[in-house]
Design an enzyme around this catalytic site. Sequence first.
Site, PDB file in Angstrom:
ATOM      1  N   GLU A 103       0.869  -1.160   0.000  1.00  0.00           N
ATOM      2  CA  GLU A 103       0.000   0.000   0.000  1.00  0.00           C
ATOM      3  C   GLU A 103       0.914   1.221   0.000  1.00  0.00           C
ATOM      4  O   GLU A 103       1.818   1.320   0.831  1.00  0.00           O
ATOM      5  CB  GLU A 103      -0.887   0.001   1.256  1.00  0.00           C
ATOM      6  CG  GLU A 103      -1.835   1.177   1.208  1.00  0.00           C
ATOM      7  CD  GLU A 103      -2.745   1.290   2.423  1.00  0.00           C
ATOM      8  OE1 GLU A 103      -2.724   0.403   3.293  1.00  0.00           O
ATOM      9  OE2 GLU A 103      -3.480   2.299   2.471  1.00  0.00           O
ATOM     10  N   ARG A 111       5.868 -13.341   8.796  1.00  0.00           N
ATOM     11  CA  ARG A 111       6.529 -12.046   8.600  1.00  0.00           C
ATOM     12  C   ARG A 111       7.950 -12.114   9.114  1.00  0.00           C
ATOM     13  O   ARG A 111       8.242 -12.875  10.026  1.00  0.00           O
ATOM     14  CB  ARG A 111       5.856 -10.964   9.450  1.00  0.00           C
ATOM     15  CG  ARG A 111       4.444 -10.689   9.199  1.00  0.00           C
ATOM     16  CD  ARG A 111       3.947  -9.680  10.232  1.00  0.00           C
ATOM     17  NE  ARG A 111       4.266  -8.317   9.842  1.00  0.00           N
ATOM     18  CZ  ARG A 111       3.513  -7.606   9.014  1.00  0.00           C
ATOM     19  NH1 ARG A 111       2.426  -8.125   8.508  1.00  0.00           N
ATOM     20  NH2 ARG A 111       3.845  -6.389   8.696  1.00  0.00           N
ATOM     21  N   LYS A 158       4.984   0.581   9.260  1.00  0.00           N
ATOM     22  CA  LYS A 158       4.926   1.895   8.645  1.00  0.00           C
ATOM     23  C   LYS A 158       4.263   2.912   9.549  1.00  0.00           C
ATOM     24  O   LYS A 158       4.656   4.061   9.592  1.00  0.00           O
ATOM     25  CB  LYS A 158       4.155   1.793   7.316  1.00  0.00           C
ATOM     26  CG  LYS A 158       4.984   1.173   6.217  1.00  0.00           C
ATOM     27  CD  LYS A 158       4.248   1.185   4.898  1.00  0.00           C
ATOM     28  CE  LYS A 158       3.187   0.123   4.843  1.00  0.00           C
ATOM     29  NZ  LYS A 158       2.696  -0.157   3.502  1.00  0.00           N
TER      30      LYS A 158
HETATM   31  P1  ATP Z   1       3.334  -2.565   7.922  1.00  0.00           P
HETATM   32  O1  ATP Z   1       2.559  -3.421   8.868  1.00  0.00           O
HETATM   33  O2  ATP Z   1       4.769  -2.439   8.221  1.00  0.00           O
HETATM   34  O3  ATP Z   1       2.675  -1.235   7.691  1.00  0.00           O
HETATM   35  P2  ATP Z   1       2.014  -3.711   5.761  1.00  0.00           P
HETATM   36  O4  ATP Z   1       1.785  -5.175   5.829  1.00  0.00           O
HETATM   37  O5  ATP Z   1       0.878  -2.830   6.093  1.00  0.00           O
HETATM   38  O6  ATP Z   1       3.294  -3.333   6.557  1.00  0.00           O
HETATM   39  P3  ATP Z   1       1.874  -3.521   2.957  1.00  0.00           P
HETATM   40  O7  ATP Z   1       2.249  -2.357   2.130  1.00  0.00           O
HETATM   41  O8  ATP Z   1       0.448  -3.855   3.106  1.00  0.00           O
HETATM   42  O9  ATP Z   1       2.531  -3.265   4.363  1.00  0.00           O
HETATM   43  O10 ATP Z   1       2.709  -4.802   2.575  1.00  0.00           O
HETATM   44  C1  ATP Z   1       3.077  -5.195   1.293  1.00  0.00           C
HETATM   45  C2  ATP Z   1       3.472  -6.632   1.353  1.00  0.00           C
HETATM   46  O11 ATP Z   1       4.607  -6.805   2.193  1.00  0.00           O
HETATM   47  C3  ATP Z   1       2.363  -7.509   1.908  1.00  0.00           C
HETATM   48  O12 ATP Z   1       2.245  -8.663   1.121  1.00  0.00           O
HETATM   49  C4  ATP Z   1       2.847  -7.850   3.287  1.00  0.00           C
HETATM   50  O13 ATP Z   1       2.366  -9.100   3.691  1.00  0.00           O
HETATM   51  C5  ATP Z   1       4.368  -7.837   3.112  1.00  0.00           C
HETATM   52  N1  ATP Z   1       5.028  -7.554   4.365  1.00  0.00           N
HETATM   53  C6  ATP Z   1       4.842  -6.486   5.158  1.00  0.00           C
HETATM   54  N2  ATP Z   1       5.590  -6.579   6.263  1.00  0.00           N
HETATM   55  C7  ATP Z   1       6.299  -7.727   6.168  1.00  0.00           C
HETATM   56  C8  ATP Z   1       7.247  -8.398   7.007  1.00  0.00           C
HETATM   57  N3  ATP Z   1       7.620  -7.886   8.165  1.00  0.00           N
HETATM   58  N4  ATP Z   1       7.757  -9.569   6.572  1.00  0.00           N
HETATM   59  C9  ATP Z   1       7.393 -10.079   5.388  1.00  0.00           C
HETATM   60  N5  ATP Z   1       6.505  -9.520   4.569  1.00  0.00           N
HETATM   61  C10 ATP Z   1       5.951  -8.353   4.945  1.00  0.00           C
HETATM   62 MG    MG Z   2      -0.953  -3.055   5.702  1.00  0.00          MG
END
Ligand code: ATP
Ligand code: MG
Length: 765
Positions: A37, A263, A273
């Site tokens: 996102e 993760r 984020k």
């Molecule tokens: P955050 O929780 O840090 O804001 P998010 O999951 O909201 O991260 P997205 O932009 O939705 O961030 O994530 C893009 C992709 O990266 C998704 O497929 C998510 O599952 C993956 N992702 C995010 N954080 C991790 C992590 N710590 N380890 C592995 N994959 C991740």
């Molecule tokens: Mg997210």
Amino acid sequence: MSTADSPTPNHFLRAIVAADQARGAYGGRVVTRFPPEPNGYLHIGHAKSICLNFGLAAEFGGVCNLRYDDTNPSTESVEYVENILHYVKWLGFDPGANVFFASDYFAQIYAYAVLLVKKGKAYVCDLSDEQTREYRGSTTEAGRPSPWRDRSVEENLRLLEGMKNGEFAEGSRVLRAKIDMADPNFKMRDPLLYRIRFAHHYRTGHTWKIYPFYDFAHCLSDAIEGITHSICTLEFENNRELYDWLLRECELPDPPHQYEFARLNLTWTVMSKRRFLRLVNDGHVSGWDDPRMPTLAGLRRRGVTPEALRALAERVGVAKANSVVEVELFENILRDDLNLRSPRGMAVSRPLRVVLTNWPEGEVASILAPLYPAEMALPGERTLHIGRELYIEATDFAEEAPKGWRRLSPGAEVRLRYGCVIRCDEVVKDASGTVVELRCTADRATMGGVAPEGRKVKGIVHWLNAENAVAAELRLYDRLVRVERPTGDDFLDELNPNSLEVCRGFVEPEIAKGDSPAHWQFERQGYFFRDPVEAAAGRLAFNRTVGLREGWAPEAAAEPAAAPVNAGRTESAAAPKGPAPQAARELTPDVEARRAALVLRHSLADAPARALAAEAALVDLFEAAAAGAPPSAVAPFVVNVVVGALRQAGRGPASLRGASVGRIVALLENGTLGAAQARRVLDLVLANDGDPDAIVLTEGLSRVSDPVAIAAWVAATLDAHPAELARYRAGQTTLLGFFVGKVLKLSGGRADAAAVQAAVGVALG
Ligand code: ATP
Ligand code: MG
């Protein structure tokens, strides 16, 4: 143990994709996606997901889309979009033209909502947020149906249209799927599909008054793009049932499947984020690219390399259970990577002036010092100068030497690295009692590492010649948080107040040169990276990427070779005694040197370079093969396929001709052979040292996409399975994959999977 001798570890997702490909699922296509996102910068956790998605696609000859999951108008921006693409590329993956936006599918997603309403599978609900929560029930209690659940299709269509046209207030209505309010899986209790939002979207402006929720937008975006393997993190496990339900009800053929993995979490690291946004907005760090941030922007500015991040992703593997990886593992990987690319130099972070009282005013001696420790066998030297005034590290002097002190104190001696032994005779202080200068005597007979009879000097200190040392800011970073596992929303209380120390120091002139490398190992201090932001502004600053390996006692290390050039004592270029600091590493010097050479010569990624470097004969085989095919394709083939085949055959790398391996890879690359056929050719080459091209001919192995041949295989397959054919015709369309698999099998794996997929589709009507 290092991974130097084990090829890329296997994991469950790789196994799933391989099995799907083997049975011809999705016509052999592999399409993954990375779906961030655009509401913040990427972090090290995303790097894991990027490596996994792009890596799997590349490995199986597929593609990976970069898809912005931009369905939330209030938090997203173009700045983030651009930054994300920049860092995906920086990590080493290029989506090329496959960059997509979920917001481009808004019209299609809406059309699917209309379809669901028409099928009686979705309804407009007027409950408030709070009521919705209340009606949903609990883990022990079934939910209650919304009073709006049985609205007629006509009314739902009219209301949905009204929602779209902005006729109703924000929050007054939602569209929900009509599934089962008693389902043990909460996600299935009439989940929300659309909400009303009047916000401005950074791409679609005010066109849309309704925005789809993640669950609705994500599965449809996947299906629209023809994704085959939709890989996400574990917290979406319960969403999978809904993912499948929605794609089924929207009647999407050959739907993608969702798989979850754990993760990446690191100790001593905040990873979200949302929290980064707090850190940036509240001024706890200088920005998203502050080198203490685990964002890719911050890591890059700190001096972390894409190779180290990719190696981390590979080393931690892909797990199904959440865990926290120790940040020390990453730091070790980083040191391994930086060791190879960082020449050695000296920098003084907290300078203390030393005057050599017996050194003639104006006399300067030059010393040639190696840029790398001898056992790394990497070329390069730099010239050091030594004159009457020097800087040493203030912390290398103690007026009252504690027990076991091996550095300087009144009356004590130390060796200047690559230089001579000095003795401290006098301590000069300013009015406040602070030590501002040491007056010392140099023993020039010890220049260049010579230890005259009976001479025992335990400590070695780094130093700079005051006259030509160049002023530079050295930033010493420590962990951003002071707890191993930051707990969550209190993380601001857990920040380490001493996470940055800025030192006004000095570096060797060689290091300050405009065209000198960006990565350096400052001896006894750690790996440093020239700050690119400061450099662009014409200032010299170095960020400490990571300290040296713990447990390395610099004082105990012997002096490495240094040759005085015109210090007038050529005989003093003594050979080093004992191991130099870098020898105390996991990898033997041989392996290290081979790996370094592979990385330098072929720009190989760290993991395959390590695997190849484990054995000299394997490197030879690789080199010979790389003469006939791209090294970036040869390396994984040798590591992942050839090594296994050799082991099975009980043979060594020297028994296989590299040219044959190169040819097989070339045939794979130009599409003549598929993976399974390449392996078959390799086995035959191993069995009787045949010529790959001849084997392809005599075994009829080349890939067939001739429509006539494929049509014949398809017809034979349909004939052979009348029962399945009848079931297919009766509506069981999921059998498509079954037929594709059978055709591929009948062709001996030779038929081109995409062509078969198309032909089966045509034959089944
Ligand atoms: P955050 O929780 O840090 O804001 P998010 O999951 O909201 O991260 P997205 O932009 O939705 O961030 O994530 C893009 C992709 O990266 C998704 O497929 C998510 O599952 C993956 N992702 C995010 N954080 C991790 C992590 N710590 N380890 C592995 N994959 C991740
Ligand atoms: Mg997210």
